[in-house]
Design a protein around this motif. Sequence first.
Motif, PDB file in Angstrom:
ATOM      1  N   TRP A  33     -16.113  -9.259   2.827  1.00  0.00           N
ATOM      2  CA  TRP A  33     -15.064  -9.137   1.801  1.00  0.00           C
ATOM      3  C   TRP A  33     -15.353  -7.937   0.890  1.00  0.00           C
ATOM      4  CZ3 TRP A  33     -13.038 -14.432  -0.305  1.00  0.00           C
ATOM      5  CH2 TRP A  33     -11.875 -14.256  -1.053  1.00  0.00           C
ATOM      6  N   GLY A  36     -16.361  -4.694   3.820  1.00  0.00           N
ATOM      7  CA  GLY A  36     -15.572  -4.460   5.019  1.00  0.00           C
ATOM      8  C   GLY A  36     -16.367  -4.734   6.281  1.00  0.00           C
ATOM      9  N   ILE A 120      -6.894  -7.782   3.439  1.00  0.00           N
ATOM     10  CA  ILE A 120      -6.551  -6.387   3.126  1.00  0.00           C
ATOM     11  C   ILE A 120      -7.824  -5.548   3.063  1.00  0.00           C
ATOM     12  CG2 ILE A 120      -5.650  -4.858   1.315  1.00  0.00           C
ATOM     13  CD1 ILE A 120      -3.470  -6.928   0.792  1.00  0.00           C
ATOM     14  N   ASN A 121      -8.848  -6.062   2.398  1.00  0.00           N
ATOM     15  CA  ASN A 121     -10.107  -5.310   2.294  1.00  0.00           C
ATOM     16  C   ASN A 121     -10.708  -5.014   3.664  1.00  0.00           C
ATOM     17  OD1 ASN A 121      -9.749  -5.722  -0.415  1.00  0.00           O
ATOM     18  ND2 ASN A 121     -11.721  -6.702  -0.783  1.00  0.00           N
ATOM     19  N   THR A 122     -10.755  -6.040   4.498  1.00  0.00           N
ATOM     20  CA  THR A 122     -11.464  -5.848   5.767  1.00  0.00           C
ATOM     21  C   THR A 122     -10.643  -5.065   6.785  1.00  0.00           C
ATOM     22  OG1 THR A 122     -10.756  -8.047   6.459  1.00  0.00           O
ATOM     23  CG2 THR A 122     -12.966  -7.863   5.557  1.00  0.00           C
ATOM     24  N   SER A 123      -9.318  -5.055   6.628  1.00  0.00           N
ATOM     25  CA  SER A 123      -8.511  -4.336   7.628  1.00  0.00           C
ATOM     26  C   SER A 123      -8.207  -2.914   7.189  1.00  0.00           C
ATOM     27  CB  SER A 123      -7.205  -5.075   7.892  1.00  0.00           C
ATOM     28  OG  SER A 123      -6.344  -4.925   6.788  1.00  0.00           O
ATOM     29  N   ALA A 124      -8.547  -2.576   5.940  1.00  0.00           N
ATOM     30  CA  ALA A 124      -8.144  -1.263   5.413  1.00  0.00           C
ATOM     31  C   ALA A 124      -8.674  -0.133   6.275  1.00  0.00           C
ATOM     32  CB  ALA A 124      -8.626  -1.097   3.982  1.00  0.00           C
ATOM     33  N   THR A 125      -9.936  -0.189   6.608  1.00  0.00           N
ATOM     34  CA  THR A 125     -10.504   0.909   7.376  1.00  0.00           C
ATOM     35  C   THR A 125     -11.451   0.365   8.436  1.00  0.00           C
ATOM     36  OG1 THR A 125     -12.189   1.121   5.666  1.00  0.00           O
ATOM     37  CG2 THR A 125     -10.361   2.642   5.557  1.00  0.00           C
ATOM     38  N   LYS A 138      -4.524  -8.110  11.380  1.00  0.00           N
ATOM     39  CA  LYS A 138      -3.134  -7.726  11.151  1.00  0.00           C
ATOM     40  C   LYS A 138      -2.188  -8.876  11.499  1.00  0.00           C
ATOM     41  CE  LYS A 138      -0.271  -3.700  12.119  1.00  0.00           C
ATOM     42  NZ  LYS A 138      -0.224  -2.388  12.762  1.00  0.00           N
ATOM     43  N   HIS A 141      -2.455 -11.599   8.934  1.00  0.00           N
ATOM     44  CA  HIS A 141      -1.856 -11.182   7.672  1.00  0.00           C
ATOM     45  C   HIS A 141      -0.333 -11.204   7.771  1.00  0.00           C
ATOM     46  CE1 HIS A 141      -1.756  -8.332   4.042  1.00  0.00           C
ATOM     47  NE2 HIS A 141      -2.117  -9.518   3.648  1.00  0.00           N
ATOM     48  N   GLN A 179       0.486  -7.390  -2.219  1.00  0.00           N
ATOM     49  CA  GLN A 179      -0.481  -6.433  -1.661  1.00  0.00           C
ATOM     50  C   GLN A 179      -0.976  -5.481  -2.747  1.00  0.00           C
ATOM     51  OE1 GLN A 179       1.999  -4.991   1.529  1.00  0.00           O
ATOM     52  NE2 GLN A 179       1.049  -6.357   3.000  1.00  0.00           N
ATOM     53  N   GLY A 180      -0.046  -5.048  -3.595  1.00  0.00           N
ATOM     54  CA  GLY A 180      -0.438  -4.171  -4.701  1.00  0.00           C
ATOM     55  C   GLY A 180      -1.390  -4.880  -5.645  1.00  0.00           C
ATOM     56  N   ILE A 183      -4.941  -4.547  -4.424  1.00  0.00           N
ATOM     57  CA  ILE A 183      -5.545  -3.235  -4.720  1.00  0.00           C
ATOM     58  C   ILE A 183      -5.861  -3.139  -6.218  1.00  0.00           C
ATOM     59  CG2 ILE A 183      -5.251  -0.725  -4.588  1.00  0.00           C
ATOM     60  CD1 ILE A 183      -5.439  -2.137  -1.858  1.00  0.00           C
ATOM     61  N   ARG A 186      -8.925  -5.027  -6.939  1.00  0.00           N
ATOM     62  CA  ARG A 186     -10.048  -4.270  -6.392  1.00  0.00           C
ATOM     63  C   ARG A 186     -10.454  -3.128  -7.334  1.00  0.00           C
ATOM     64  NH1 ARG A 186     -13.672  -5.309  -2.183  1.00  0.00           N
ATOM     65  NH2 ARG A 186     -14.712  -3.366  -1.897  1.00  0.00           N
TER      66      ARG A 186
ATOM     67  N   GLN B  34      -8.108   7.607   8.354  1.00  0.00           N
ATOM     68  CA  GLN B  34      -7.838   6.559   9.336  1.00  0.00           C
ATOM     69  C   GLN B  34      -8.895   5.457   9.315  1.00  0.00           C
ATOM     70  OE1 GLN B  34      -5.126   6.369  11.417  1.00  0.00           O
ATOM     71  NE2 GLN B  34      -5.868   4.370  12.069  1.00  0.00           N
ATOM     72  N   HIS B  35     -10.165   5.860   9.264  1.00  0.00           N
ATOM     73  CA  HIS B  35     -11.236   4.887   9.494  1.00  0.00           C
ATOM     74  C   HIS B  35     -12.083   4.593   8.269  1.00  0.00           C
ATOM     75  CE1 HIS B  35     -10.088   5.220  13.618  1.00  0.00           C
ATOM     76  NE2 HIS B  35     -10.431   6.490  13.691  1.00  0.00           N
ATOM     77  N   GLY B  36     -11.877   5.326   7.168  1.00  0.00           N
ATOM     78  CA  GLY B  36     -12.673   5.095   5.970  1.00  0.00           C
ATOM     79  C   GLY B  36     -13.968   5.876   5.988  1.00  0.00           C
ATOM     80  N   THR B 125     -13.222  -0.414   1.276  1.00  0.00           N
ATOM     81  CA  THR B 125     -14.485  -1.067   1.624  1.00  0.00           C
ATOM     82  C   THR B 125     -15.565  -0.024   1.818  1.00  0.00           C
ATOM     83  OG1 THR B 125     -13.769  -1.053   3.917  1.00  0.00           O
ATOM     84  CG2 THR B 125     -13.465  -3.090   2.710  1.00  0.00           C
ATOM     85  N   CYS B 176       1.400  -1.027  -9.201  1.00  0.00           N
ATOM     86  CA  CYS B 176       1.196  -2.131  -8.255  1.00  0.00           C
ATOM     87  C   CYS B 176       2.131  -1.980  -7.051  1.00  0.00           C
ATOM     88  CB  CYS B 176       1.425  -3.463  -8.976  1.00  0.00           C
ATOM     89  SG  CYS B 176       1.248  -4.903  -7.916  1.00  0.00           S
ATOM     90  N   GLN B 179       0.890   0.835  -4.842  1.00  0.00           N
ATOM     91  CA  GLN B 179      -0.287   0.407  -4.086  1.00  0.00           C
ATOM     92  C   GLN B 179       0.111  -0.526  -2.944  1.00  0.00           C
ATOM     93  OE1 GLN B 179      -2.511  -1.086  -7.450  1.00  0.00           O
ATOM     94  NE2 GLN B 179      -3.697   0.799  -7.608  1.00  0.00           N
ATOM     95  N   GLY B 180       1.057  -1.411  -3.240  1.00  0.00           N
ATOM     96  CA  GLY B 180       1.552  -2.312  -2.198  1.00  0.00           C
ATOM     97  C   GLY B 180       2.213  -1.537  -1.071  1.00  0.00           C
ATOM     98  N   ARG B 186       0.355   0.892   5.942  1.00  0.00           N
ATOM     99  CA  ARG B 186      -0.813   0.688   6.794  1.00  0.00           C
ATOM    100  C   ARG B 186      -0.552  -0.417   7.824  1.00  0.00           C
ATOM    101  NH1 ARG B 186      -5.540   3.720   7.620  1.00  0.00           N
ATOM    102  NH2 ARG B 186      -6.847   2.310   8.744  1.00  0.00           N
TER     103      ARG B 186
END
Lengths: 211, 211
Positions: A33, A36, A120-125, A138, A141, A179-180, A183, A186, B34-36, B125, B176, B179-180, B186
Amino acid sequence: MTNEVSSCTKKSRGRPKVFDREAALDKAMTLFWQHGYEATSLSDLVEATGAKAPTLYAEFTNKEGLFRAVLDRYIARFANKHEALLHCEDKPIKDALFDYFSAVAKCFTSTETPAGCFMINTSATLAASSQAIAKTIKSRHAQQEETLHRFLSQRQQGGEIPAGVDIAALSQFLGCILQGMSISAREGASFDKLLQITHTTLRLWPDLIKP
Amino acid sequence: MTNEVSSCTKKSRGRPKVFDREAALDKAMTLFWQHGYEATSLSDLVEATGAKAPTLYAEFTNKEGLFRAVLDRYIARFANKHEALLHCEDKPIKDALFDYFSAVAKCFTSTETPAGCFMINTSATLAASSQAIAKTIKSRHAQQEETLHRFLSQRQQGGEIPAGVDIAALSQFLGCILQGMSISAREGASFDKLLQITHTTLRLWPDLIKP
């Protein structure tokens, strides 16, 4: 699935160590969490859970298997409980939405868990090599958004939202705000800030459901 | 800062290879976006930029240095241009906000760059060891929100927003939504979907600025 608590005894003095699966998953959850999927290494997981690497391998096969078990536990502990707040059919729509948004806001800002939404955190990158994980997060979610969509459709059928309102657009807008909020949390927004965003959204409700 | 294009000749047949700094930064930007930060390795960066590892080290010291140069380039190529749309003082407030939101939406959904916001994706992350990077991204991202806040304050002073409106809450709400939109993009939302969210937000404007 294996049992809730499986055991793994260890030759050492005193009481044999027992592997507490749920506790290990919760500790692994905190790491994923916060940092990531990619940035959490197996050695981080070994250290945090206090389990030996062979125990984790025996239980979850690999990092991906452990992550999938953590995702299941996140859903059981958090996502399902939030979504249940939308299933109270006798509650007026705005109350149900308020309860849902504030439960989500509470989760995103709780000091007991890392800030923001786990998914959202883990799928971001994710690395290019983690396509399977990306797909799983995905799709889970997306289910969350479908729940919101279904809730709004039911309330429209019940007459709480006028017939001409585009429910897909409405749920996309509300989903965007949720979703916003993840972030914002975060980046340091407090529960009160997210509650203010919730109040603003509900204050706009009469205009939001104008056909 | 070094020159726009610095050169690094290589002993080989034919023309000596020239290291194109801007092109390398753009390629590195795509990978990070793309990948962080964590999931992008130096060997990924070497492969994508076509530069040798010693060239990258000479130019940027390490992965963190390369990331910082990429962040500067992202700001110059994207963030500054979006924010400039808020600086047209002769434009009515709703037009300025529409131009800003749609430029951001375009960037988040462009097929020329990865989906979502570069800063949100890369800061989502990070490993515990990357605190310095986390701080830099967070502070630059906060600047973006301050720009929105300043824009709204100026428009309030100019009379386009009633005096009693809480500008901090209003910019938090708009932030917000932006950000959403990054997360929605994504997860596959098209430019049209983000434009619909923008239209909904501006349709709610009269109620949003009720004191």
